[in-house]
Design a protein around this motif. Sequence first.
Motif, PDB file in Angstrom:
ATOM      1  N   MET A  41     -14.288   2.126   9.011  1.00 23.44           N
ATOM      2  CA  MET A  41     -13.051   3.036   9.072  1.00 23.44           C
ATOM      3  C   MET A  41     -13.048   4.079   7.706  1.00 23.44           C
ATOM      4  O   MET A  41     -13.961   3.606   6.994  1.00 23.44           O
ATOM      5  CB  MET A  41     -11.624   1.864   9.232  1.00 23.44           C
ATOM      6  CG  MET A  41     -11.866   1.026   7.933  1.00 23.44           C
ATOM      7  SD  MET A  41     -10.622  -0.228   8.405  1.00 23.44           S
ATOM      8  CE  MET A  41     -10.688  -1.419   7.123  1.00 23.44           C
ATOM      9  N   GLU A  42     -11.888   4.712   7.787  1.00 22.99           N
ATOM     10  CA  GLU A  42     -11.831   5.583   6.779  1.00 22.99           C
ATOM     11  C   GLU A  42     -11.459   4.783   5.486  1.00 22.99           C
ATOM     12  O   GLU A  42     -10.792   3.692   5.415  1.00 22.99           O
ATOM     13  CB  GLU A  42     -10.621   6.239   7.157  1.00 22.99           C
ATOM     14  CG  GLU A  42      -9.981   7.339   5.970  1.00 22.99           C
ATOM     15  CD  GLU A  42      -8.712   7.996   6.456  1.00 22.99           C
ATOM     16  OE1 GLU A  42      -8.248   8.955   5.404  1.00 22.99           O
ATOM     17  OE2 GLU A  42      -8.103   7.561   7.445  1.00 22.99           O
ATOM     18  N   ARG A  43     -11.908   5.353   4.534  1.00 26.52           N
ATOM     19  CA  ARG A  43     -11.709   4.607   3.091  1.00 26.52           C
ATOM     20  C   ARG A  43     -10.287   5.171   2.460  1.00 26.52           C
ATOM     21  O   ARG A  43      -9.951   6.090   2.379  1.00 26.52           O
ATOM     22  CB  ARG A  43     -12.903   4.928   2.003  1.00 26.52           C
ATOM     23  CG  ARG A  43     -12.864   4.107   0.711  1.00 26.52           C
ATOM     24  CD  ARG A  43     -13.988   4.648  -0.149  1.00 26.52           C
ATOM     25  NE  ARG A  43     -13.770   3.828  -1.389  1.00 26.52           N
ATOM     26  CZ  ARG A  43     -14.371   4.034  -2.411  1.00 26.52           C
ATOM     27  NH1 ARG A  43     -15.519   4.909  -2.433  1.00 26.52           N
ATOM     28  NH2 ARG A  43     -14.214   3.314  -3.760  1.00 26.52           N
ATOM     29  N   LEU A  44      -9.496   3.951   2.186  1.00 28.96           N
ATOM     30  CA  LEU A  44      -8.347   4.428   1.420  1.00 28.96           C
ATOM     31  C   LEU A  44      -8.666   3.844  -0.060  1.00 28.96           C
ATOM     32  O   LEU A  44      -9.388   3.063  -0.419  1.00 28.96           O
ATOM     33  CB  LEU A  44      -7.127   3.508   2.150  1.00 28.96           C
ATOM     34  CG  LEU A  44      -6.849   3.805   3.260  1.00 28.96           C
ATOM     35  CD1 LEU A  44      -5.653   2.740   3.817  1.00 28.96           C
ATOM     36  CD2 LEU A  44      -6.699   5.049   3.783  1.00 28.96           C
ATOM     37  N   HIS A  45      -7.925   4.697  -0.781  1.00 25.75           N
ATOM     38  CA  HIS A  45      -7.896   4.372  -2.263  1.00 25.75           C
ATOM     39  C   HIS A  45      -6.712   3.930  -2.799  1.00 25.75           C
ATOM     40  O   HIS A  45      -5.452   4.394  -2.409  1.00 25.75           O
ATOM     41  CB  HIS A  45      -8.338   5.974  -3.211  1.00 25.75           C
ATOM     42  CG  HIS A  45      -9.648   6.631  -2.703  1.00 25.75           C
ATOM     43  ND1 HIS A  45     -10.501   6.129  -3.543  1.00 25.75           N
ATOM     44  CD2 HIS A  45      -9.916   7.256  -1.836  1.00 25.75           C
ATOM     45  CE1 HIS A  45     -11.828   6.636  -3.060  1.00 25.75           C
ATOM     46  NE2 HIS A  45     -11.362   7.480  -1.841  1.00 25.75           N
ATOM     47  N   GLY A  46      -6.753   3.049  -3.887  1.00 27.11           N
ATOM     48  CA  GLY A  46      -5.437   2.548  -4.447  1.00 27.11           C
ATOM     49  C   GLY A  46      -5.711   1.219  -5.270  1.00 27.11           C
ATOM     50  O   GLY A  46      -7.042   0.895  -5.469  1.00 27.11           O
ATOM     51  N   LYS A  47      -4.738   0.558  -5.685  1.00 23.02           N
ATOM     52  CA  LYS A  47      -4.761  -0.612  -6.431  1.00 23.02           C
ATOM     53  C   LYS A  47      -4.610  -1.671  -5.825  1.00 23.02           C
ATOM     54  O   LYS A  47      -3.640  -1.508  -4.884  1.00 23.02           O
ATOM     55  CB  LYS A  47      -4.179  -0.440  -7.954  1.00 23.02           C
ATOM     56  CG  LYS A  47      -4.365   0.597  -8.737  1.00 23.02           C
ATOM     57  CD  LYS A  47      -3.404   0.747  -9.899  1.00 23.02           C
ATOM     58  CE  LYS A  47      -3.929   2.229 -10.875  1.00 23.02           C
ATOM     59  NZ  LYS A  47      -2.807   2.021 -11.967  1.00 23.02           N
ATOM     60  N   PRO A  48      -5.112  -3.002  -5.940  1.00 23.36           N
ATOM     61  CA  PRO A  48      -4.609  -4.142  -5.241  1.00 23.36           C
ATOM     62  C   PRO A  48      -3.362  -4.565  -6.087  1.00 23.36           C
ATOM     63  O   PRO A  48      -2.825  -3.810  -7.078  1.00 23.36           O
ATOM     64  CB  PRO A  48      -5.467  -5.267  -5.854  1.00 23.36           C
ATOM     65  CG  PRO A  48      -6.442  -4.553  -7.147  1.00 23.36           C
ATOM     66  CD  PRO A  48      -6.235  -3.196  -6.887  1.00 23.36           C
ATOM     67  N   LEU A  49      -2.416  -5.360  -5.549  1.00 24.52           N
ATOM     68  CA  LEU A  49      -1.104  -5.630  -5.777  1.00 24.52           C
ATOM     69  C   LEU A  49      -0.878  -5.964  -7.437  1.00 24.52           C
ATOM     70  O   LEU A  49      -0.123  -5.492  -7.940  1.00 24.52           O
ATOM     71  CB  LEU A  49      -0.547  -6.722  -5.088  1.00 24.52           C
ATOM     72  CG  LEU A  49       0.802  -7.208  -5.314  1.00 24.52           C
ATOM     73  CD1 LEU A  49       2.008  -6.000  -4.964  1.00 24.52           C
ATOM     74  CD2 LEU A  49       1.428  -8.536  -4.663  1.00 24.52           C
ATOM     75  N   ALA A  50      -1.536  -7.136  -7.711  1.00 24.37           N
ATOM     76  CA  ALA A  50      -1.560  -7.388  -9.268  1.00 24.37           C
ATOM     77  C   ALA A  50      -1.752  -6.070 -10.178  1.00 24.37           C
ATOM     78  O   ALA A  50      -0.887  -5.988 -11.203  1.00 24.37           O
ATOM     79  CB  ALA A  50      -2.743  -8.414  -9.651  1.00 24.37           C
ATOM     80  N   ALA A  51      -2.713  -5.350  -9.999  1.00 20.66           N
ATOM     81  CA  ALA A  51      -3.025  -4.172 -10.877  1.00 20.66           C
ATOM     82  C   ALA A  51      -1.695  -3.289 -10.922  1.00 20.66           C
ATOM     83  O   ALA A  51      -1.256  -2.771 -11.834  1.00 20.66           O
ATOM     84  CB  ALA A  51      -4.365  -3.471 -10.710  1.00 20.66           C
ATOM     85  N   PHE A  52      -1.222  -3.018  -9.637  1.00 19.60           N
ATOM     86  CA  PHE A  52      -0.331  -2.051  -9.293  1.00 19.60           C
ATOM     87  C   PHE A  52       1.154  -2.355 -10.269  1.00 19.60           C
ATOM     88  O   PHE A  52       1.741  -1.915 -10.669  1.00 19.60           O
ATOM     89  CB  PHE A  52       0.000  -1.917  -7.979  1.00 19.60           C
ATOM     90  CG  PHE A  52       1.126  -0.986  -7.697  1.00 19.60           C
ATOM     91  CD1 PHE A  52       0.880   0.357  -7.776  1.00 19.60           C
ATOM     92  CD2 PHE A  52       2.366  -1.393  -6.962  1.00 19.60           C
ATOM     93  CE1 PHE A  52       2.101   1.264  -7.661  1.00 19.60           C
ATOM     94  CE2 PHE A  52       3.362  -0.683  -6.736  1.00 19.60           C
ATOM     95  CZ  PHE A  52       3.284   0.983  -7.046  1.00 19.60           C
ATOM     96  N   VAL A  53       1.310  -4.038  -9.972  1.00 18.93           N
ATOM     97  CA  VAL A  53       2.506  -4.475 -10.473  1.00 18.93           C
ATOM     98  C   VAL A  53       2.358  -4.302 -12.009  1.00 18.93           C
ATOM     99  O   VAL A  53       3.265  -3.923 -12.935  1.00 18.93           O
ATOM    100  CB  VAL A  53       2.663  -5.847 -10.314  1.00 18.93           C
ATOM    101  CG1 VAL A  53       3.729  -6.403 -11.089  1.00 18.93           C
ATOM    102  CG2 VAL A  53       3.192  -6.162  -8.730  1.00 18.93           C
ATOM    103  N   ALA A  54       1.346  -4.428 -12.807  1.00 17.94           N
ATOM    104  CA  ALA A  54       1.058  -4.425 -14.057  1.00 17.94           C
ATOM    105  C   ALA A  54       1.195  -2.955 -14.520  1.00 17.94           C
ATOM    106  O   ALA A  54       1.580  -3.011 -15.801  1.00 17.94           O
ATOM    107  CB  ALA A  54      -0.104  -5.018 -14.330  1.00 17.94           C
TER     108      ALA A  54
END
Length: 246
Positions: A41-54
């Motif tokens: 499937m198409e690759r999505l870019h982003g952070k996992p939850l813990a890194a995003f919260v931080a």
Amino acid sequence: EIDYENEARNLQTFRRALIDDPDVTVPRVHEGWSTRRVLTMERLHGKPLAAFVATGTPEARQRAGVTLGRVFFDLFYGHRMIQADPHPGNFLFANDGKIGLLDFGCARFFDLEWVAEYGACAIYTRRNQRELMMQHAVKLGALSERDADAEETLWALGRAIGIPFRDGPFLTGGPNDNAHEQIARVMPKVMINNKLRAPKELVFLHRSLGGIYSLNKQLKPTHDWGEVIERAYAKTLRDTGRRLVE
């Protein structure tokens, strides 16, 4: 959950439902490179939850949290389906708070009439209309017969689950958010009452709702969740031609 042809179909179904939503992305399936044992499937870019919260800004965390809740209820009430395994690893978070949904090996699809009955229970509980809620709980299959003790326990459970959905903005994970504690307090009574039932649809739904709630306790969005479910349930009412009793 290891049938990738089924997961690919689920991905495509959810992608069609959310294709015009500016706050969420479901990856595209590359069918030519996918089989029952391989899903490409198409690759999505982003952070996992813990890194995003931080690292995420308050505005981005607010957007992400509102999107998580809104999309859950829009999918359930508007399309009668849910991503049934909402743990943190199944989401990616962009810097601006947009969300990517990743895993649809465990998805659940619901009958329209069942969704209508569940929604009636939720709305009448939110509006503090106990008798109407009980009538629909019987139709839903959560209450096997009218019984004073069972109804008292079910009402306490419904009101506990509904804490975030009262009128006005609510800070999920804030100092007034004691929904988890209230639910834990009433659950022992639920478990021993033989007049109360847990239809399999309800188990999947509340497992998923609990997952979304747990994610949002970390993101801490402030939002009028009652308005969200009232608006989302209006789609079910249109599909069924029903009207709520005021």
